[in-house]
Design an enzyme around this catalytic site. Structure first.
Site, PDB file in Angstrom:
ATOM      1  N   HIS A 289      31.780  42.046  44.791  1.00 35.51           N
ATOM      2  CA  HIS A 289      32.204  43.211  43.999  1.00 35.51           C
ATOM      3  C   HIS A 289      31.770  43.095  42.525  1.00 35.51           C
ATOM      4  CE1 HIS A 289      35.078  44.186  47.275  1.00 35.51           C
ATOM      5  NE2 HIS A 289      35.330  42.898  47.304  1.00 35.51           N
TER       6      HIS A 289
HETATM    7  O1  RIB Z   1      39.054  44.127  44.570  1.00 31.79           O
HETATM    8  C1  RIB Z   1      38.045  43.199  44.234  1.00 31.79           C
HETATM    9  C2  RIB Z   1      38.317  42.582  42.895  1.00 31.79           C
HETATM   10  O2  RIB Z   1      39.532  41.832  42.960  1.00 31.79           O
HETATM   11  C3  RIB Z   1      37.235  41.577  42.466  1.00 31.79           C
HETATM   12  O3  RIB Z   1      37.166  41.534  41.056  1.00 31.79           O
HETATM   13  C4  RIB Z   1      37.770  40.268  42.976  1.00 31.79           C
HETATM   14  O4  RIB Z   1      37.288  39.146  42.217  1.00 31.79           O
HETATM   15  C5  RIB Z   1      39.240  40.449  42.757  1.00 31.79           C
HETATM   16  O5  RIB Z   1      39.516  40.120  41.391  1.00 31.79           O
END
Ligand code: RIB
Ligand code: CA
Length: 314
Positions: A240
């Site tokens: 992500h």
């Molecule tokens: O939902 C994904 C996010 O939440 C990313 O930043 C992951 O590292 C967690 O922090």
């Protein structure tokens, strides 16, 4: 063009992959890592950030930030996704480097004052440090170039509740403050990050291109792939956090939709990021909400190649 950034992070396995991408990119100048709780407690976020800087031989400030949500009790952490150590339980040796003594919020404010109009704040964890920085320096929106976040889910379901994504859910009141501020905010939510699964051959390729940093990502991601592959035929994971950084250097890979955004803070919908595309409503309640840019599409193949090519740089 080189982009000056401060990377606010809760490492975290996908944070690590994103941090190394930023360190490797010739178009990004990371002025510092500001840490926050989220995937893991903030003390572990800070320790892990120091370890990542040492592994990458990067000598930049690392600060410890907020360890609690703006409102409410201590958050639950995502050790079930990132492991007890935040790095997939690989027992990687911790750095003995020292933190910068300032809080993450103070560091953000100090650097923004030092480099007025030049810095992009890239937040890939919960938004408490940015909210606190806005309280410390109400003129902050005028002092930064812009804000890009990994977080939210505008037109797709959440990953913590049916409506909320983890970074926003973890500190919805802070997110409400950050979304309402008068700065240019780009949101890279699950709309694009959940649309691009990465398979084990991607991890193999990162390792082959960069044994040290790619090797760490591959090793630490095994636990992460196990989590994401439950109830699936194939083995995948989702990186992500690198997306806001990829947009910074290669905006042509993304489609952004501008809209009025609201963050829910009620118990049922806490962390929901609702977006009304410009022109889609006449409701004053929505028209008065701050406008943001939401990433709604990305070129999967070109994004994957960008990650591989950037890790391959010497
Ligand atoms: O939902 C994904 C996010 O939440 C990313 O930043 C992951 O590292 C967690 O922090
Ligand atoms: Ca993160």
């Amino acid at each position: 063009m080189t982009h000056k950034i401060i990377l606010d992070t809760d490492p975290g396995i996908d944070d690590a992959m994103a941090i190394f991408f930023a360190f490797q990119s010739p178009d990004i100048d990371v002025l510092g890592l500001t840490t926050v709780y989220g995937n893991v407690p903030v003390t572990m976020s800070a320790k892990n950030a120091l370890t990542l800087c040492e592994l990458a031989d990067k000598d930049i400030p690392v600060t410890k930030g907020v360890g609690m949500p703006w409102v409410g009790p201590e958050s639950g952490y995502a050790h079930f996704v990132h492991g007890d150590d935040g790095f997939g339980n690989i027992d990687f040796p911790a750095s003995d480097r020292q933190l910068d003594p300032r809080s993450s919020a103070q560091f953000i404010v100090d650097m923004a004052r030092q480099h007025p109009g030049e810095i992009t704040l890239v937040a890939i964890g919960p938004l408490g440090n940015l909210a606190l920085a806005l309280r410390l320096e109400p003129e902050l929106p005028k002092l930064v170039k812009g804000v890009s976040i990994m977080g939210g889910a505008a037109f797709v379901p959440g990953n913590v509740t049916p409506v909320a994504e983890a970074n926003i859910w973890n500190d919805a009141h802070a997110a409400e403050i950050v979304f309402a501020a008068d700065w240019e905010l780009n949101m890279f939510g699950l709309d694009v990050t959940n649309a691009v699964p990465f398979t084990p051959d991607f991890l193999d390729e990162l390792e082959s291109k960069n044994a040290k940093l790619g090797g760490f990502v591959k090793q630490s991601s095994q636990f992460y792939v196990d989590f994401y592959s439950q109830n699936r035929e194939d083995r995948v994971c989702f990186f992500h956090d690198a997306m806001p950084l990829a947009h910074l250097t290669h905006p042509e890979l993304f489609t952004l939709t501008r809209g009025h955004a609201r963050v829910s803070t009620d118990p049922l919908n806490k962390g929901q990021t609702s977006v009304a595309p410009i022109g889609s409503t006449m409701s004053p309640l929505w028209l008065e909400a701050t406008e943001i840019n939401v990433a709604t599409d990305v070129d999967h193949d070109k994004l994957r190649q960008l990650y591989v090519d950037t890790y391959a740089l010497a």
